[in-house]
Design a protein around this motif. Structure first.
Motif, mmCIF file in Angstrom:
data_model
loop_
_atom_site.group_PDB
_atom_site.id
_atom_site.type_symbol
_atom_site.label_atom_id
_atom_site.label_comp_id
_atom_site.label_asym_id
_atom_site.label_seq_id
_atom_site.Cartn_x
_atom_site.Cartn_y
_atom_site.Cartn_z
ATOM 1 N N ASP A 134 0.833 -1.196 0.000
ATOM 2 C CA ASP A 134 0.000 0.000 0.000
ATOM 3 C C ASP A 134 0.872 1.252 0.000
ATOM 4 N N ALA A 135 0.235 2.389 -0.205
ATOM 5 C CA ALA A 135 0.958 3.652 -0.382
ATOM 6 C C ALA A 135 1.787 4.024 0.837
ATOM 7 N N GLU A 136 1.286 3.730 2.016
ATOM 8 C CA GLU A 136 2.021 4.089 3.240
ATOM 9 C C GLU A 136 3.305 3.272 3.370
ATOM 10 N N VAL A 137 3.212 1.988 3.074
ATOM 11 C CA VAL A 137 4.409 1.123 3.140
ATOM 12 C C VAL A 137 5.414 1.535 2.069
ATOM 13 N N TRP A 138 4.910 1.872 0.881
ATOM 14 C CA TRP A 138 5.798 2.313 -0.210
ATOM 15 C C TRP A 138 6.545 3.586 0.192
ATOM 16 N N ALA A 139 5.818 4.539 0.775
ATOM 17 C CA ALA A 139 6.445 5.795 1.193
ATOM 18 C C ALA A 139 7.487 5.548 2.280
ATOM 19 N N ALA A 140 7.157 4.696 3.241
ATOM 20 C CA ALA A 140 8.117 4.374 4.306
ATOM 21 C C ALA A 140 9.343 3.680 3.736
ATOM 22 N N SER A 141 9.134 2.775 2.783
ATOM 23 C CA SER A 141 10.257 2.056 2.166
ATOM 24 C C SER A 141 11.168 3.020 1.415
ATOM 25 N N ASN A 142 10.586 4.017 0.766
ATOM 26 C CA ASN A 142 11.406 5.003 0.068
ATOM 27 C C ASN A 142 12.214 5.856 1.042
ATOM 28 N N ARG A 143 11.663 6.105 2.215
ATOM 29 C CA ARG A 143 12.434 6.838 3.224
ATOM 30 C C ARG A 143 13.584 5.991 3.746
#
Length: 275
Positions: A134-143
């Protein structure tokens, strides 16, 4: 065993003495003509570790460093690459919040960077999920990925990325924004369209053409060394075997072999590759 005429380097290999055949895989690699490997940290769960704080990753990193010593004793020069598999985020969020999982992964990468700073590792490992999240996990992974790039820039070392198939072109801007040289950001299991440094799986059909065009790339097996998944990715002999097949068939020149297996990895990782 006859001394090889040139180096043959596997840019991404795992060795697992718990779940796989361990150092015997390295011996198979050597018997097939392999000389150097970039030994990549396995996920923490491979060693039964349920991390809750960054220091819980130290045993994984130190095992990788110790395995590199064993590889050298077996006649193969091994360069450790330490870090956190991006799929850790999915396992961690099964037992903690996403924010805590992100902080733990970044903290573990900071620990890995300590070893790189001390010269015990030549690169960090990071990335983002290669499967749908999901978008939240993707954003966290990019961080998390951005933190790995930052730590690599500070250490002056390379970074290997395990990420989705495709070019990952957005990582260029991430790297440039923090002063991380893009040519030291290695896309593991790469496709030819990546603007990052491509590490091609050994049986990739583009290797002869890319070599003919003088493109900069390395080769890997992505050998995972797990008995319960013997057919997953390629075996430990694959990089030497495919290299020698291409050479014998005239699809690779000896000059190209030296470039792929010595000159390029030396520049990317800041190591010395000699026979």
């Amino acid at each position: 065993m006859q001394k090889p005429r040139f180096p043959i380097t596997d840019d991404h290999m795992h060795i697992d003495p718990v779940n796989g055949i361990g150092i015997n895989a390295v011996k198979e690699f050597a018997r097939s003509g392999g000389t150097h490997i970039f030994l990549v940290t396995k996920p923490s769960w491979s060693f039964g570790i349920d991390a809750v704080r960054p220091d819980d990753f130290r045993p994984v990193f130190e095992k990788t460093i110790a395995l590199a010593v064993e590889c050298r004793e077996a006649g193969v020069t091994a360069f450790p690459i330490l870090g956190v598999h991006p799929a850790e985020i999915s396992r961690l969020t099964a037992r903690m919040s996403l924010a805590d999982a992100e902080a733990l992964m970044i903290g573990a990468l900071r620990v890995a960077a300590e070893y790189a700073m001390n010269g015990e590792a030549v690169a960090l490992k990071s990335g983002r999920p290669h499967y749908e999240v999901d978008a939240e996990v993707w954003a966290a992974s990019n961080r998390v990925l951005a933190s790995a790039l930052q730590f690599s820039a500070e250490c002056g070392c390379a970074v290997q990325l395990h990420a989705e198939s495709g070019p990952c072109a957005d990582v260029v801007g991430m790297a440039e924004g923090i002063g991380m040289p893009v040519d030291r950001v290695v896309k593991h299991f790469a496709t030819p369209d990546t603007p990052l440094h491509p590490s091609f799986i050994a049986n990739h059909e583009s290797i002869p053409e890319a070599a003919e065009e003088g493109k900069v790339f390395t080769m890997e097996s992505d050998y995972i060394d797990e008995r319960d998944r013997p057919g997953s990715v390629l075996g430990p002999r694959s990089v030497p075997r495919f290299t020698l097949r291409h050479l014998e068939a005239g699809r690779l020149s000896e000059e190209a072999v030296w470039r792929i297996h010595a000159e390029v990895p030396e520049r990317v990782y800041g190591v010395e590759i000699t026979l």
